[in-house]
Design a protein around this motif. Sequence first.
Motif, PDB file in Angstrom:
ATOM      1  N   LEU A 142       0.755  -1.121  -0.067  1.00  0.00           N
ATOM      2  CA  LEU A 142       0.002  -0.015  -0.058  1.00  0.00           C
ATOM      3  C   LEU A 142       0.785   1.345  -0.024  1.00  0.00           C
ATOM      4  O   LEU A 142       0.292   2.457   0.377  1.00  0.00           O
ATOM      5  CB  LEU A 142      -0.762   0.076   1.254  1.00  0.00           C
ATOM      6  CG  LEU A 142      -1.864  -1.323   1.305  1.00  0.00           C
ATOM      7  CD1 LEU A 142      -2.929  -1.078   2.333  1.00  0.00           C
ATOM      8  CD2 LEU A 142      -2.785  -1.162   0.074  1.00  0.00           C
ATOM      9  N   GLU A 182      -0.744   3.236   4.130  1.00  0.00           N
ATOM     10  CA  GLU A 182       0.343   2.356   4.480  1.00  0.00           C
ATOM     11  C   GLU A 182       0.355   1.853   6.105  1.00  0.00           C
ATOM     12  O   GLU A 182       0.747   0.782   6.104  1.00  0.00           O
ATOM     13  CB  GLU A 182       1.589   3.301   4.146  1.00  0.00           C
ATOM     14  CG  GLU A 182       1.710   3.572   2.995  1.00  0.00           C
ATOM     15  CD  GLU A 182       1.452   4.955   2.492  1.00  0.00           C
ATOM     16  OE1 GLU A 182       0.452   5.486   3.217  1.00  0.00           O
ATOM     17  OE2 GLU A 182       2.058   5.713   1.525  1.00  0.00           O
ATOM     18  N   SER A 233     -10.568   7.405  -6.467  1.00  0.00           N
ATOM     19  CA  SER A 233      -9.227   7.717  -6.494  1.00  0.00           C
ATOM     20  C   SER A 233      -8.644   6.736  -5.856  1.00  0.00           C
ATOM     21  O   SER A 233      -7.736   6.111  -6.099  1.00  0.00           O
ATOM     22  CB  SER A 233      -8.870   9.126  -6.647  1.00  0.00           C
ATOM     23  OG  SER A 233      -9.528   9.609  -5.263  1.00  0.00           O
ATOM     24  N   GLU A 234      -9.005   6.688  -4.458  1.00  0.00           N
ATOM     25  CA  GLU A 234      -8.460   5.949  -3.443  1.00  0.00           C
ATOM     26  C   GLU A 234      -8.515   4.291  -3.776  1.00  0.00           C
ATOM     27  O   GLU A 234      -7.785   3.386  -3.491  1.00  0.00           O
ATOM     28  CB  GLU A 234      -9.021   6.238  -1.973  1.00  0.00           C
ATOM     29  CG  GLU A 234      -9.038   7.612  -1.391  1.00  0.00           C
ATOM     30  CD  GLU A 234      -7.390   8.032  -1.549  1.00  0.00           C
ATOM     31  OE1 GLU A 234      -6.517   7.294  -1.276  1.00  0.00           O
ATOM     32  OE2 GLU A 234      -7.221   9.327  -1.564  1.00  0.00           O
ATOM     33  N   LYS A 240      -6.139   3.319  -6.364  1.00  0.00           N
ATOM     34  CA  LYS A 240      -4.656   3.420  -5.761  1.00  0.00           C
ATOM     35  C   LYS A 240      -4.485   2.177  -4.901  1.00  0.00           C
ATOM     36  O   LYS A 240      -3.635   1.418  -5.369  1.00  0.00           O
ATOM     37  CB  LYS A 240      -4.678   4.424  -4.923  1.00  0.00           C
ATOM     38  CG  LYS A 240      -4.307   6.015  -5.541  1.00  0.00           C
ATOM     39  CD  LYS A 240      -4.036   6.899  -4.084  1.00  0.00           C
ATOM     40  CE  LYS A 240      -4.156   8.373  -4.963  1.00  0.00           C
ATOM     41  NZ  LYS A 240      -3.777   9.253  -3.524  1.00  0.00           N
ATOM     42  N   ILE A 241      -5.629   1.543  -4.420  1.00  0.00           N
ATOM     43  CA  ILE A 241      -5.276   0.384  -3.516  1.00  0.00           C
ATOM     44  C   ILE A 241      -5.445  -0.924  -4.221  1.00  0.00           C
ATOM     45  O   ILE A 241      -4.685  -1.800  -3.887  1.00  0.00           O
ATOM     46  CB  ILE A 241      -6.422   0.369  -2.257  1.00  0.00           C
ATOM     47  CG1 ILE A 241      -6.125   1.766  -1.248  1.00  0.00           C
ATOM     48  CG2 ILE A 241      -6.541  -0.795  -1.742  1.00  0.00           C
ATOM     49  CD1 ILE A 241      -7.061   1.651  -0.171  1.00  0.00           C
ATOM     50  N   THR A 244      -0.254   5.049  -1.181  1.00  0.00           N
ATOM     51  CA  THR A 244      -1.895   5.073  -1.181  1.00  0.00           C
ATOM     52  C   THR A 244      -2.311   5.987   0.016  1.00  0.00           C
ATOM     53  O   THR A 244      -3.507   6.312  -0.268  1.00  0.00           O
ATOM     54  CB  THR A 244      -2.353   3.713  -1.108  1.00  0.00           C
ATOM     55  OG1 THR A 244      -2.048   3.285   0.030  1.00  0.00           O
ATOM     56  CG2 THR A 244      -1.806   2.605  -2.151  1.00  0.00           C
ATOM     57  N   ARG A 303      -2.298  -3.397   5.487  1.00  0.00           N
ATOM     58  CA  ARG A 303      -1.193  -3.758   4.477  1.00  0.00           C
ATOM     59  C   ARG A 303      -1.177  -5.116   4.674  1.00  0.00           C
ATOM     60  O   ARG A 303      -0.621  -5.913   3.482  1.00  0.00           O
ATOM     61  CB  ARG A 303       0.094  -3.296   4.833  1.00  0.00           C
ATOM     62  CG  ARG A 303       0.741  -3.706   6.241  1.00  0.00           C
ATOM     63  CD  ARG A 303       1.819  -2.579   6.884  1.00  0.00           C
ATOM     64  NE  ARG A 303       2.101  -2.752   8.119  1.00  0.00           N
ATOM     65  CZ  ARG A 303       2.567  -2.138   8.960  1.00  0.00           C
ATOM     66  NH1 ARG A 303       2.523  -0.944   8.800  1.00  0.00           N
ATOM     67  NH2 ARG A 303       3.017  -2.128  10.244  1.00  0.00           N
ATOM     68  N   SER A 314      -4.944  -0.926  -7.557  1.00  0.00           N
ATOM     69  CA  SER A 314      -4.037  -1.143  -8.698  1.00  0.00           C
ATOM     70  C   SER A 314      -4.479  -1.198  -9.961  1.00  0.00           C
ATOM     71  O   SER A 314      -3.980  -1.860 -10.627  1.00  0.00           O
ATOM     72  CB  SER A 314      -2.653  -1.584  -8.581  1.00  0.00           C
ATOM     73  OG  SER A 314      -2.155  -1.390  -7.174  1.00  0.00           O
TER      74      SER A 314
END
Length: 218
Positions: free
Chosen positions: A30, A36, A89-90, A93-94, A33, A172, A96
């Motif tokens: 993570l 973490e 968006s989050e 990110k998480i 992102t 994580r 991928s």
Amino acid sequence: MRKGSRFMKKNKKSQLMKINYKLQPVVNPLEGTGFENAITFQANSIIEACRNLTLLEARLFYLSLIYVRPQLKEGYGQEGFVEELIPSSEVIKIFSDSHCYNKLKKVSESLQSKLLYLKNSDNPDEGFCRINIFNKMQFDSKIGGLLVEFNEKMRPYLLYLYDKAYTRIALRDIFCLGSPYAIRVLELMLEYQNIEIFKKRRVITRKVSIEYLRSYCM
């Protein structure tokens, strides 16, 4: 970042597995992102509950947990659940994956109907009681995010933890794992993380029967 390394030995006669869990440094999946160092908390009765979640459903369950502020001390934390918005968006990110919208829509729909099968602490002979995990789990492309709200019946297990045994798990560590079965084993091992002998050795050992382990992933 630390992740568990598991070593399993199977006893053919008793159908028992001895599982060792050792903390060791790994790359944080993570990183970058904003999550973490996110930590989740849940009552041990949830760890012991039966549920059938896919890998993506399990990850979304844990992602939702980081928005909960449990009362580890009485009066300090949330009194009830509120609807939370996890921005797209989050989520991207998480996970991928910029093409995850269709997956999220399907998974959020299925996750909203998923149940926890909790042991009946008041009367164990009655077996399990069933509870819906979420009141709302909806992906809304118009507002650009995932709307999440836990079922109010989950309050005793996610919010009011000051008088209960609970398990602390880093987000994580969940995202390091590639199957829902590995996540279930991790949960069972970390339930024992505060036992003094394991804290000193930094290795957790637990024996579980094959049937017992299967029942967690019913």
